[in-house]
Design a protein around this motif. Structure first.
Motif, PDB file in Angstrom:
ATOM      1  N   ALA A  66      -3.575  -5.590   4.503  1.00 28.53           N
ATOM      2  CA  ALA A  66      -4.894  -5.180   4.552  1.00 28.53           C
ATOM      3  C   ALA A  66      -5.446  -6.736   5.370  1.00 28.53           C
ATOM      4  O   ALA A  66      -6.965  -7.292   5.604  1.00 28.53           O
ATOM      5  CB  ALA A  66      -5.672  -5.364   3.125  1.00 28.53           C
ATOM      6  N   LEU A  67      -4.391  -7.694   4.467  1.00 29.08           N
ATOM      7  CA  LEU A  67      -4.909  -8.819   5.298  1.00 29.08           C
ATOM      8  C   LEU A  67      -5.173  -9.122   6.709  1.00 29.08           C
ATOM      9  O   LEU A  67      -6.159  -9.432   7.766  1.00 29.08           O
ATOM     10  CB  LEU A  67      -3.947  -9.910   5.301  1.00 29.08           C
ATOM     11  CG  LEU A  67      -4.222 -11.547   5.757  1.00 29.08           C
ATOM     12  CD1 LEU A  67      -5.457 -12.103   4.983  1.00 29.08           C
ATOM     13  CD2 LEU A  67      -3.114 -12.448   5.281  1.00 29.08           C
ATOM     14  N   HIS A  68      -4.287  -8.054   7.213  1.00 31.72           N
ATOM     15  CA  HIS A  68      -4.422  -7.711   9.000  1.00 31.72           C
ATOM     16  C   HIS A  68      -5.336  -6.916   9.141  1.00 31.72           C
ATOM     17  O   HIS A  68      -5.830  -7.388  10.596  1.00 31.72           O
ATOM     18  CB  HIS A  68      -2.836  -6.949   9.862  1.00 31.72           C
ATOM     19  CG  HIS A  68      -1.287  -7.881   9.772  1.00 31.72           C
ATOM     20  ND1 HIS A  68      -1.644  -8.657  10.662  1.00 31.72           N
ATOM     21  CD2 HIS A  68      -0.830  -8.873   9.084  1.00 31.72           C
ATOM     22  CE1 HIS A  68      -0.795  -9.635  10.806  1.00 31.72           C
ATOM     23  NE2 HIS A  68       0.269  -9.124   9.369  1.00 31.72           N
ATOM     24  N   LEU A  69      -5.551  -6.202   8.888  1.00 32.86           N
ATOM     25  CA  LEU A  69      -7.008  -5.427   9.328  1.00 32.86           C
ATOM     26  C   LEU A  69      -8.652  -6.738   8.666  1.00 32.86           C
ATOM     27  O   LEU A  69      -8.505  -6.318  10.105  1.00 32.86           O
ATOM     28  CB  LEU A  69      -7.273  -4.609   7.449  1.00 32.86           C
ATOM     29  CG  LEU A  69      -8.114  -2.523   8.271  1.00 32.86           C
ATOM     30  CD1 LEU A  69      -7.646  -2.081   9.342  1.00 32.86           C
ATOM     31  CD2 LEU A  69      -8.636  -2.303   7.020  1.00 32.86           C
ATOM     32  N   GLU A  70      -7.766  -7.393   7.833  1.00 32.57           N
ATOM     33  CA  GLU A  70      -9.519  -8.418   8.169  1.00 32.57           C
ATOM     34  C   GLU A  70      -9.817  -8.996   9.237  1.00 32.57           C
ATOM     35  O   GLU A  70     -10.588  -9.506   9.536  1.00 32.57           O
ATOM     36  CB  GLU A  70      -9.209  -9.338   6.747  1.00 32.57           C
ATOM     37  CG  GLU A  70      -8.602  -8.354   5.459  1.00 32.57           C
ATOM     38  CD  GLU A  70     -10.479  -8.377   4.643  1.00 32.57           C
ATOM     39  OE1 GLU A  70     -11.693  -9.264   5.569  1.00 32.57           O
ATOM     40  OE2 GLU A  70     -10.496  -8.391   3.615  1.00 32.57           O
TER      41      GLU A  70
ATOM     42  N   PHE B  90      -3.415  -4.894  14.314  1.00 30.72           N
ATOM     43  CA  PHE B  90      -3.795  -3.465  13.887  1.00 30.72           C
ATOM     44  C   PHE B  90      -2.597  -2.903  13.772  1.00 30.72           C
ATOM     45  O   PHE B  90      -1.682  -2.604  12.904  1.00 30.72           O
ATOM     46  CB  PHE B  90      -4.317  -2.995  14.430  1.00 30.72           C
ATOM     47  CG  PHE B  90      -6.039  -2.879  13.295  1.00 30.72           C
ATOM     48  CD1 PHE B  90      -6.234  -3.453  12.817  1.00 30.72           C
ATOM     49  CD2 PHE B  90      -6.659  -2.604  14.908  1.00 30.72           C
ATOM     50  CE1 PHE B  90      -7.340  -4.021  12.364  1.00 30.72           C
ATOM     51  CE2 PHE B  90      -8.596  -2.835  14.165  1.00 30.72           C
ATOM     52  CZ  PHE B  90      -8.421  -3.846  13.006  1.00 30.72           C
ATOM     53  N   GLU B  91      -1.866  -3.172  15.155  1.00 37.32           N
ATOM     54  CA  GLU B  91      -0.389  -2.575  14.931  1.00 37.32           C
ATOM     55  C   GLU B  91       1.189  -3.634  13.906  1.00 37.32           C
ATOM     56  O   GLU B  91       1.212  -2.356  13.331  1.00 37.32           O
ATOM     57  CB  GLU B  91       0.280  -3.053  16.421  1.00 37.32           C
ATOM     58  CG  GLU B  91      -0.033  -1.995  17.355  1.00 37.32           C
ATOM     59  CD  GLU B  91      -0.105  -0.987  17.799  1.00 37.32           C
ATOM     60  OE1 GLU B  91       0.226  -0.305  16.746  1.00 37.32           O
ATOM     61  OE2 GLU B  91      -0.347   0.045  18.432  1.00 37.32           O
ATOM     62  N   HIS B  92       0.371  -4.997  14.000  1.00 41.47           N
ATOM     63  CA  HIS B  92       1.491  -4.991  12.769  1.00 41.47           C
ATOM     64  C   HIS B  92       0.981  -4.512  11.577  1.00 41.47           C
ATOM     65  O   HIS B  92       2.083  -3.762  10.376  1.00 41.47           O
ATOM     66  CB  HIS B  92       1.525  -6.565  12.658  1.00 41.47           C
ATOM     67  CG  HIS B  92       1.894  -6.946  14.107  1.00 41.47           C
ATOM     68  ND1 HIS B  92       1.754  -8.400  14.949  1.00 41.47           N
ATOM     69  CD2 HIS B  92       3.456  -7.601  14.143  1.00 41.47           C
ATOM     70  CE1 HIS B  92       2.447  -8.999  15.642  1.00 41.47           C
ATOM     71  NE2 HIS B  92       3.568  -7.760  15.305  1.00 41.47           N
ATOM     72  N   GLY B  93      -0.256  -4.353  11.538  1.00 44.57           N
ATOM     73  CA  GLY B  93      -1.055  -3.962   9.979  1.00 44.57           C
ATOM     74  C   GLY B  93      -0.248  -2.832   9.689  1.00 44.57           C
ATOM     75  O   GLY B  93       0.267  -2.002   8.565  1.00 44.57           O
ATOM     76  N   SER B  94      -0.135  -1.660  10.766  1.00 40.19           N
ATOM     77  CA  SER B  94      -0.082  -0.289  10.479  1.00 40.19           C
ATOM     78  C   SER B  94       1.405  -0.535   9.900  1.00 40.19           C
ATOM     79  O   SER B  94       1.724   0.609   9.179  1.00 40.19           O
ATOM     80  CB  SER B  94      -0.623  -0.024  12.384  1.00 40.19           C
ATOM     81  OG  SER B  94       0.474   1.689  11.904  1.00 40.19           O
ATOM     82  N   LYS B  95       2.279  -1.157  10.326  1.00 41.16           N
ATOM     83  CA  LYS B  95       3.622  -1.367  10.023  1.00 41.16           C
ATOM     84  C   LYS B  95       4.016  -1.557   8.981  1.00 41.16           C
ATOM     85  O   LYS B  95       4.794  -0.940   8.078  1.00 41.16           O
ATOM     86  CB  LYS B  95       4.595  -2.380  11.000  1.00 41.16           C
ATOM     87  CG  LYS B  95       5.558  -2.022  12.391  1.00 41.16           C
ATOM     88  CD  LYS B  95       5.817  -2.909  13.258  1.00 41.16           C
ATOM     89  CE  LYS B  95       5.638  -2.210  15.092  1.00 41.16           C
ATOM     90  NZ  LYS B  95       5.953  -4.249  15.414  1.00 41.16           N
ATOM     91  N   LEU B  96       3.007  -2.882   8.459  1.00 40.13           N
ATOM     92  CA  LEU B  96       3.133  -3.215   7.013  1.00 40.13           C
ATOM     93  C   LEU B  96       2.643  -1.743   6.100  1.00 40.13           C
ATOM     94  O   LEU B  96       3.449  -1.391   5.299  1.00 40.13           O
ATOM     95  CB  LEU B  96       2.235  -4.166   6.910  1.00 40.13           C
ATOM     96  CG  LEU B  96       2.539  -4.931   7.626  1.00 40.13           C
ATOM     97  CD1 LEU B  96       1.487  -6.793   7.492  1.00 40.13           C
ATOM     98  CD2 LEU B  96       4.051  -5.986   6.188  1.00 40.13           C
ATOM     99  N   VAL B  97       1.649  -1.039   6.748  1.00 41.14           N
ATOM    100  CA  VAL B  97       1.289  -0.165   5.411  1.00 41.14           C
ATOM    101  C   VAL B  97       1.919   1.077   5.792  1.00 41.14           C
ATOM    102  O   VAL B  97       2.232   2.029   4.263  1.00 41.14           O
ATOM    103  CB  VAL B  97       0.263   0.138   6.061  1.00 41.14           C
ATOM    104  CG1 VAL B  97      -0.397   1.611   6.876  1.00 41.14           C
ATOM    105  CG2 VAL B  97      -1.421   0.624   4.529  1.00 41.14           C
ATOM    106  N   ASP B  98       2.927   1.619   6.762  1.00 41.81           N
ATOM    107  CA  ASP B  98       3.325   2.596   6.681  1.00 41.81           C
ATOM    108  C   ASP B  98       4.841   2.686   6.086  1.00 41.81           C
ATOM    109  O   ASP B  98       5.941   3.240   5.432  1.00 41.81           O
ATOM    110  CB  ASP B  98       4.018   2.522   8.004  1.00 41.81           C
ATOM    111  CG  ASP B  98       2.527   3.460   8.849  1.00 41.81           C
ATOM    112  OD1 ASP B  98       1.641   4.698   8.313  1.00 41.81           O
ATOM    113  OD2 ASP B  98       2.751   3.738  10.520  1.00 41.81           O
ATOM    114  N   ALA B  99       4.850   1.042   5.654  1.00 43.72           N
ATOM    115  CA  ALA B  99       6.397   0.232   5.094  1.00 43.72           C
ATOM    116  C   ALA B  99       6.083   0.922   2.919  1.00 43.72           C
ATOM    117  O   ALA B  99       7.020   0.931   2.698  1.00 43.72           O
ATOM    118  CB  ALA B  99       6.559  -1.136   5.648  1.00 43.72           C
ATOM    119  N   VAL B 100       4.326   0.820   3.040  1.00 38.60           N
ATOM    120  CA  VAL B 100       4.431   1.112   1.893  1.00 38.60           C
ATOM    121  C   VAL B 100       4.387   2.682   1.019  1.00 38.60           C
ATOM    122  O   VAL B 100       5.196   2.885   0.027  1.00 38.60           O
ATOM    123  CB  VAL B 100       2.716   1.077   1.682  1.00 38.60           C
ATOM    124  CG1 VAL B 100       2.684   1.468  -0.447  1.00 38.60           C
ATOM    125  CG2 VAL B 100       2.791  -0.263   1.340  1.00 38.60           C
TER     126      VAL B 100
END
Lengths: 347, 302
Positions: A74-78, A95-105
């Motif tokens: 969410a922080l990366h999205l912000e 967003f690319e980093h955020g995408s990896k993080l949210v996919d890991a959830v």
């Protein structure tokens, strides 16, 4: 949005604290989790290279704490949304980093058997919403290529989601709007632009139809479908879609969009009284909307009420340029999705 | 959309192009307005030979038709009414750097060149329209605001153009509202379409000049916007094109020079229907020069 960017940019000049990068990163995420203030929380991270972010992100992924992963995503999205107006490339990196993080959830397929269906659905929705919001951020600055990149990921996660299908349609719709034959002097270019516009509108229609079939109660799909018909000049077909969308709309931004699009349709049909009512309704929902002010003032001018047109314009003062303003301005930034993700993180 | 309605006539609908005069007092927006069965139409006309104004023309040297019907010119004067200038500047991201510095310099030079009795307002736009300084005689406020400009974002040219016309000062006999719009690009985030803006311009009764930065220096593959030329014509002014931002200072000066050299013609329309659109044509008799004036005016049905 601009002020938040400025805050982040100023923080970029600050020296890095003498701590391990991963620890600093995790503290920033924890601060965001606690406060919800992205601009403040991110200060220790600004000025980091992509490699530094990558290392910290991978470390957080390895820790596999769902709460931390979701907050970091969410922080990366912000941050991405804050900078997208200045640098789409920069936003994409966040967003690319955020995408990896949210996919890991979302747990890998191999271990999903042990996860409850409810939890799986919940995480699927988080990831799909996250990617949808990222796509909408690019869409809000007319970057259809990058929007499509993230919308396609959302589609892979939730192919039957009405909201995701609607974002896909909106990308085509917005790109069709940008393919304007009037921008060209040459006849060949005008014809080519016109054909491209037609092709994109057909694709947008297909996505919106699929979205309406997937969830007949989702308001944005018929609202945007009405807009597509309007852009084609088929006012007769546009009206029932807009009425349907307006009837379904509960979110203020959806109600606003329905009112604005309906007003535009009524204006084209020379129904100035109805157009005035629609734009007045939009202005009540978003009193500092530049679009609504311009639209209503224009209707008054066309109605022979130049004094009233001036009065409306004079009452308008430029609002603070935050993401809500931007979402109402472009009609494409998925404010509801962003707020939903924020609320989850703060729970 | 077709033009279907218009405004009640006001005592002074100066706005650079037309002044419709009347005698019956009404109240609108706190300002006195007047209505009458006999309207005097004033037309603000520029006569140029290249970039030089043509001075010394007399009443006999102008011919006017209203909806194709020849009219008798009742008076002509070189316009000396003070300006009420709304400066509308594009500060979108494409103006960043040297272009913005040149624009600020051009704007400041323009403000400094205004006469003491002239007033000015400042509006900027990117994706949002910013009302920086309301109409004022305070030069320092205008100069300071210009100095603080920065460039970022997209271009809501149509919306800014339209709102600037609505925010023009209330018309009086004591000033001539003029809108000077500068842009280096094509619209990409406005709600209003170019066609709607053009229709609004035809009804605005505001003299409009457009300065457009075109060419390789803009980094744009677009040719000059045909829309901006149409808007300037509809507003009775001109489109001025700059190939480089370094030319802006000189061009702004030329606009001001042109504004100071306009003729004010007046006539009482005869043998034409009062309401609706009036197509006005101004030509020269026995004199040479390029005549620029609003293409007409609109009178709302009562």
């Amino acid at each position: 949005m601009i002020m938040r960017v400025a805050a982040i940019a100023v923080a970029a000049l600050l020296a890095q604290p003498d701590r391990s990068a991963v620890e600093t990163y995790r503290e920033a995420v924890a601060a965001y989790l606690a406060s919800g203030n992205a601009a403040e929380s991110v200060k220790p991270l600004v000025g980091w290279t992509n490699e530094e972010f990558e290392a910290a992100v991978q470390a957080v992924i390895r820790r596999a704490d769902p709460k931390e992963l979701e907050a970091a995503a969410a922080l990366h999205l912000e941050i991405g949304i804050a900078v997208v107006g200045l640098s789409t490339g920069g936003a994409q990196a966040y967003f690319e980093h955020g995408s990896k993080l949210v996919d890991a959830v979302l747990p890998p397929a191999a271990i999903r058997r042990g996860v409850s269906a409810e939890r799986l659905n919940e995480m699927t929705m988080v990831s799909a919403t996250w990617h949808r919001v990222a796509a909408s951020a690019f869409l809000s600055v007319n970057d259809g290529v990058r929007a499509r990149l993230f919308a396609n990921r959302a589609t892979r996660i939730a192919p039957r989601s009405a909201a995701v299908l609607t974002v896909q349609g909106m990308i085509d719709e917005v790109e069709a709007g940008l393919s304007n034959p009037d921008d060209w002097d040459g006849v060949v270019q005008q014809i080519s632009s016109s054909r491209e516009r037609g092709r994109l509108l057909v694709r947008a229609e297909e996505s919106f139809r699929a979205a309406m079939a997937a969830d007949p109660g989702y308001p944005l799909a018929p609202i945007r479908m009405g807009r597509v018909e309007f852009l084609r000049g088929d006012f007769k077909r546009a009206q029932p879609y807009l009425e349907r969308g307006s009837g379904l709309a509960r979110e203020p931004r959806h109600q606003f969009l329905a009112a604005m699009f309906m007003g535009a349709l009524q204006l084209e049909q020379n129904n100035l009284t109805a157009a005035r009512r629609s734009f007045e309704r939009a202005l009540v929902i978003a009193p500092q909307s530049q679009n609504a002010v311009a639209a209503l003032s224009f209707v008054e001018l066309m109605s022979g009420r130049a004094g009233r047109a001036q009065q409306i314009a004079r009452a308008f003062t430029s609002a603070r340029l935050d993401e809500a303003w931007w979402a109402y301005k472009t009609g494409t930034l998925d404010l509801e999705g962003l707020q939903w993700l924020r609320q989850r993180v703060r729970k | 959309m077709a033009a279907r309605a218009g405004d009640a006539m006001t005592r002074s609908i100066a706005a650079g192009g037309l002044i419709v005069l009347g005698t019956t007092v009404a109240i609108a927006l706190g300002q006195p307005t007047f209505r009458s069965g006999v309207d005097v139409v004033n037309i603000d006309v520029s006569v140029m030979n290249g970039l030089s104004p043509v001075p010394g023309l007399t009443i006999e040297q102008f011919a006017i038709t209203d909806n194709g019907v020849p009219q008798e010119v009742q008076s002509v004067s070189l316009d000396t009414v003070p300006l009420s200038l709304t400066i509308v500047l594009d500060t979108s991201g494409s103006m960043e750097g040297e272009r913005l510095r040149d624009l600020i310099d051009a704007g400041q030079t323009l403000v400094k060149s205004l006469r003491a009795e002239d007033a000015a307002a400042l509006i900027t736009f990117a994706e949002s329209v910013q009302f920086k300084v309301a109409v004022t005689h305070d030069r320092e406020r205008l100069l300071a605001s210009l100095k603080g400009l920065n460039a970022a974002g997209f271009t809501s040219l149509n919306d800014a153009f339209f709102l600037a016309m609505q925010l023009r000062p209330i018309e009086t006999f004591e000033s001539r509202p003029v809108v000077l719009v500068f842009s280096d690009g094509h619209d990409n985030t406005s709600w209003l379409s170019a066609a709607q803006l053009l229709e609004a311009t035809r009804r605005s009764r505001t003299l409009i000049h457009v300065v457009e930065l075109v060419g390789a220096s803009t980094g744009s593959f677009f040719s000059p916007s045909p829309v901006l030329g149409d808007l300037a014509s509809a507003g009775g002014g001109r489109r001025w094109t700059a190939q480089s931002s370094r030319d802006l200072r000189d061009l702004f000066g030329k606009v001001l020079n042109e504004l100071r050299s306009r003729y004010l013609l007046s006539y009482t329309p005869k043998a034409v229907a009062r309401e609706g659109w009036h197509d006005v044509k101004v030509t020269l008799k026995g004199a040479r020069g390029d005549v620029t004036a609003r293409p007409g005016y609109f009178v709302a049905p009562q």
